[in-house]
Design a protein around this motif. Structure first.
Motif, PDB file in Angstrom:
ATOM      1  N   LYS A   1       0.838  -1.195   0.000  1.00 25.90           N
ATOM      2  CA  LYS A   1       0.000   0.000   0.000  1.00 25.90           C
ATOM      3  C   LYS A   1       0.877   1.250   0.000  1.00 25.90           C
ATOM      4  CE  LYS A   1      -4.084  -1.927   2.306  1.00 25.90           C
ATOM      5  NZ  LYS A   1      -5.015  -1.805   3.468  1.00 25.90           N
ATOM      6  N   PHE A   2       0.549   2.185  -0.894  1.00 22.78           N
ATOM      7  CA  PHE A   2       1.291   3.442  -1.000  1.00 22.78           C
ATOM      8  C   PHE A   2       0.308   4.609  -0.970  1.00 22.78           C
ATOM      9  CE2 PHE A   2       4.017   0.293  -3.001  1.00 22.78           C
ATOM     10  CZ  PHE A   2       5.250   0.583  -2.438  1.00 22.78           C
ATOM     11  N   ASP A   3       0.735   5.681  -0.304  1.00 24.34           N
ATOM     12  CA  ASP A   3      -0.102   6.878  -0.255  1.00 24.34           C
ATOM     13  C   ASP A   3      -0.037   7.665  -1.550  1.00 24.34           C
ATOM     14  OD1 ASP A   3      -1.053   7.052   2.682  1.00 24.34           O
ATOM     15  OD2 ASP A   3       1.087   6.618   2.846  1.00 24.34           O
ATOM     16  N   VAL A   4       1.098   7.587  -2.237  1.00 26.46           N
ATOM     17  CA  VAL A   4       1.257   8.294  -3.503  1.00 26.46           C
ATOM     18  C   VAL A   4       2.340   7.595  -4.315  1.00 26.46           C
ATOM     19  CG1 VAL A   4       2.967   9.922  -2.623  1.00 26.46           C
ATOM     20  CG2 VAL A   4       1.561  10.582  -4.579  1.00 26.46           C
ATOM     21  N   VAL A   5       2.211   7.691  -5.635  1.00 23.37           N
ATOM     22  CA  VAL A   5       3.173   7.093  -6.559  1.00 23.37           C
ATOM     23  C   VAL A   5       3.740   8.199  -7.439  1.00 23.37           C
ATOM     24  CG1 VAL A   5       3.517   5.390  -8.389  1.00 23.37           C
ATOM     25  CG2 VAL A   5       1.855   4.945  -6.573  1.00 23.37           C
ATOM     26  N   MET A   6       5.068   8.198  -7.639  1.00 31.75           N
ATOM     27  CA  MET A   6       5.728   9.136  -8.545  1.00 31.75           C
ATOM     28  C   MET A   6       6.249   8.351  -9.739  1.00 31.75           C
ATOM     29  SD  MET A   6       7.842  11.518  -5.813  1.00 31.75           S
ATOM     30  CE  MET A   6       8.512  12.538  -7.149  1.00 31.75           C
ATOM     31  N   LEU A   7       5.756   8.682 -10.937  1.00 30.80           N
ATOM     32  CA  LEU A   7       6.075   7.915 -12.136  1.00 30.80           C
ATOM     33  C   LEU A   7       6.780   8.784 -13.165  1.00 30.80           C
ATOM     34  CD1 LEU A   7       2.675   6.013 -12.577  1.00 30.80           C
ATOM     35  CD2 LEU A   7       4.771   5.127 -11.537  1.00 30.80           C
TER      36      LEU A   7
ATOM     37  N   ASP B   1      -6.300   0.271 -12.473  1.00 33.07           N
ATOM     38  CA  ASP B   1      -7.077  -0.972 -12.463  1.00 33.07           C
ATOM     39  C   ASP B   1      -6.942  -1.684 -11.119  1.00 33.07           C
ATOM     40  OD1 ASP B   1      -8.017  -0.624 -15.010  1.00 33.07           O
ATOM     41  OD2 ASP B   1      -6.439  -1.823 -15.962  1.00 33.07           O
ATOM     42  N   ILE B   2      -5.743  -1.634 -10.541  1.00 35.58           N
ATOM     43  CA  ILE B   2      -5.515  -2.272  -9.246  1.00 35.58           C
ATOM     44  C   ILE B   2      -6.222  -1.500  -8.140  1.00 35.58           C
ATOM     45  CG2 ILE B   2      -3.747  -2.890  -7.539  1.00 35.58           C
ATOM     46  CD1 ILE B   2      -1.795  -3.215  -9.915  1.00 35.58           C
ATOM     47  N   ASN B   3      -6.103  -0.156  -8.168  1.00 33.89           N
ATOM     48  CA  ASN B   3      -6.729   0.697  -7.159  1.00 33.89           C
ATOM     49  C   ASN B   3      -7.216   1.975  -7.832  1.00 33.89           C
ATOM     50  OD1 ASN B   3      -7.538   2.236  -5.020  1.00 33.89           O
ATOM     51  ND2 ASN B   3      -5.554   2.302  -3.997  1.00 33.89           N
ATOM     52  N   PRO B   4      -8.511   2.081  -8.117  1.00 36.35           N
ATOM     53  CA  PRO B   4      -9.032   3.260  -8.830  1.00 36.35           C
ATOM     54  C   PRO B   4      -8.791   4.580  -8.092  1.00 36.35           C
ATOM     55  CG  PRO B   4     -10.641   1.474  -8.851  1.00 36.35           C
ATOM     56  CD  PRO B   4      -9.547   1.066  -7.893  1.00 36.35           C
ATOM     57  N   SER B   5      -8.521   4.540  -6.795  1.00 40.07           N
ATOM     58  CA  SER B   5      -8.303   5.768  -6.040  1.00 40.07           C
ATOM     59  C   SER B   5      -6.814   6.102  -5.873  1.00 40.07           C
ATOM     60  CB  SER B   5      -8.963   5.674  -4.664  1.00 40.07           C
ATOM     61  OG  SER B   5      -8.403   4.619  -3.900  1.00 40.07           O
ATOM     62  N   VAL B   6      -5.960   5.461  -6.669  1.00 41.12           N
ATOM     63  CA  VAL B   6      -4.526   5.715  -6.574  1.00 41.12           C
ATOM     64  C   VAL B   6      -4.216   7.199  -6.783  1.00 41.12           C
ATOM     65  CG1 VAL B   6      -4.241   5.143  -9.021  1.00 41.12           C
ATOM     66  CG2 VAL B   6      -2.253   5.099  -7.493  1.00 41.12           C
ATOM     67  N   LYS B   7      -3.295   7.729  -5.982  1.00 34.65           N
ATOM     68  CA  LYS B   7      -2.840   9.109  -6.137  1.00 34.65           C
ATOM     69  C   LYS B   7      -1.445   9.090  -6.740  1.00 34.65           C
ATOM     70  CE  LYS B   7      -5.610  10.962  -2.348  1.00 34.65           C
ATOM     71  NZ  LYS B   7      -5.603  11.691  -1.059  1.00 34.65           N
ATOM     72  N   ALA B   8      -1.278   9.807  -7.840  1.00 35.07           N
ATOM     73  CA  ALA B   8      -0.019   9.704  -8.577  1.00 35.07           C
ATOM     74  C   ALA B   8       0.454  11.063  -9.060  1.00 35.07           C
ATOM     75  CB  ALA B   8      -0.179   8.752  -9.763  1.00 35.07           C
ATOM     76  N   ILE B   9       1.775  11.200  -9.110  1.00 34.82           N
ATOM     77  CA  ILE B   9       2.443  12.403  -9.613  1.00 34.82           C
ATOM     78  C   ILE B   9       3.238  12.009 -10.853  1.00 34.82           C
ATOM     79  CG2 ILE B   9       4.173  14.176  -9.124  1.00 34.82           C
ATOM     80  CD1 ILE B   9       3.459  13.782  -6.126  1.00 34.82           C
ATOM     81  N   LEU B  10       3.054  12.737 -11.929  1.00 35.95           N
ATOM     82  CA  LEU B  10       3.808  12.501 -13.153  1.00 35.95           C
ATOM     83  C   LEU B  10       5.105  13.304 -13.098  1.00 35.95           C
ATOM     84  CD1 LEU B  10       3.868  11.221 -16.002  1.00 35.95           C
ATOM     85  CD2 LEU B  10       2.721  13.279 -16.836  1.00 35.95           C
ATOM     86  N   VAL B  11       6.220  12.628 -13.301  1.00 36.81           N
ATOM     87  CA  VAL B  11       7.537  13.268 -13.274  1.00 36.81           C
ATOM     88  C   VAL B  11       8.043  13.362 -14.707  1.00 36.81           C
ATOM     89  CG1 VAL B  11       9.870  13.203 -12.330  1.00 36.81           C
ATOM     90  CG2 VAL B  11       7.968  12.256 -11.011  1.00 36.81           C
TER      91      VAL B  11
END
Length: 358
Positions: free
Chosen positions: A277-283, A302-312
């Motif tokens: 489990k991650f609070d945020v993902v940086m990709l 698809d794995i977690n529709p509520s995923v929070k992500a930052i585009l790098v």
């Protein structure tokens, strides 16, 4: 080059944050950080002009952009700047990097018009445009605008040159490239704004930059020192193909009070995300020969529709930067970034950061 500069700028900003605000070492690191920021602006300016960078828009306040732009353009000159920036200015939806380019170019031209020094006056105000018209061949659509006026005391522009100053490669300066104001024009146009030029020979020039106001009420807040918050540490997953960037970003996140895990590809990010489990993902947007951030984001959603992500991003021309929210990302951060910028971006995505840094 962006990855090299990311490593230098990130480590310098992190070192500076560990020291008291004043003192010889802190002052030297501040100088180094500002030099890195100037190098970053040069790199982004070249990329924007050569590749036509797509605006990565987010809600911004204008004050810090104007101060940063003036610092970059006027450093080491005999020209000083005064600011009239009232509270409650409207926000804009804009690419921060590109706006710094816009105003840096205007400040540079104002500085060069005053070779013996002088004062540049900068004023920002909320303006409602009621009439449909054009200014400098750019359409003015009725609505709310944030208007920035930059007034110099320079030599002025001859009337016959006013209509050509935004043309690529047009310059009245012996060493001028003619690209600065052409880039400014292109960026303002791509943001739906317009420009007005007023000039009198021997009395100075006024450049007015108008940008559509945002309907958002978000407020830019500079990061300040504060103690580590209590409670559980947030966990961040970082994906980047460059080992040095993974190490740096992990160190920066840990300094800010986060737990960081790093992977080198989109497929590895998907595998890790599926089991932790991650609070945020940086990709990272682009990973040569592997799955990049845009493709990986679809799998993560698809794995977690509520995923929070930052585009790098290293400031490429990919259109995903302009419509990152349509691809599931909550924010974009451009390489190279400082510790302060990383902290502010995380704050905008998942709330109050573990640290606020000066």
């Amino acid at each position: 080059f962006n990855n090299i500069l990311t490593s230098v700028l990130g480590n310098v900003s992190m070192a500076r944050a560990t020291l008291p605000r004043s003192g010889p070492a802190s002052n030297l690191l501040t100088e180094a950080e500002q030099a890195c920021v100037r190098a970053r602006q040069i790199t982004w300016r070249l990329l924007t002009f050569s590749k036509g960078g797509v605006p990565a828009k987010k809600t911004l306040g204008i004050a810090h952009i104007l101060h940063e732009s003036a610092g970059i353009a006027l450093r080491g000159s005999a020209v000083r700047c005064t600011f009239n920036l009232p509270p409650h200015l409207w926000m804009v939806e804009a690419d921060e990097v590109q706006l710094v380019q816009v105003f840096s170019n205007v400040f540079i031209n104002a500085k060069e018009a005053m070779p013996h020094g002088g004062v540049i006056t900068v004023t920002a105000e909320n303006v409602v445009e009621a009439d449909r018209r054009s200014e400098c061949a750019l359409p003015v659509v009725p609505g709310n605008y944030l208007q920035v006026s930059i007034v110099d005391e320079g030599i002025g522009i001859p009337r016959e040159h006013i209509g050509r100053i935004f043309d690529p490669y047009f310059s009245t300066k012996q060493r001028g490239s003619g690209l600065g104001l052409a880039t400014t024009y292109s960026i303002v146009k791509n943001h739906g704004g317009f420009l007005v030029i007023e000039s009198n020979l021997g009395r100075g020039t006024t450049v007015r930059v108008s940008l559509p106001a945002s309907s958002s009420h978000a407020v830019y807040q500079p990061v300040e020192p504060m103690a580590h918050r209590s409670g559980d540490r947030r966990r961040v997953l970082v994906m980047d193909d460059e080992a040095s960037i993974r190490t740096l970003t992990s160190n920066m996140l840990q300094f800010l009070g986060y737990d960081a895990e790093v992977v080198d590809s989109g497929s590895a990010a998907i595998e890790r995300f599926a089991h932790r489990k991650f609070d945020v993902v940086m990709l990272d947007l682009i990973v040569p020969g592997e799955m990049g951030g845009k493709e990986a984001m679809r799998w993560l959603a698809d794995i977690n529709p509520s995923v929070k992500a930052i585009l790098v991003s290293g400031h490429t021309r990919d259109a995903v930067l302009a419509d990152f929210r349509d691809h599931g990302f909550q924010a974009v951060i451009a390489k190279p970034f400082t510790l302060q910028e990383l902290s502010a971006t995380l704050c905008s995505v998942i709330g109050t950061p573990g640290w606020r840094v000066h």
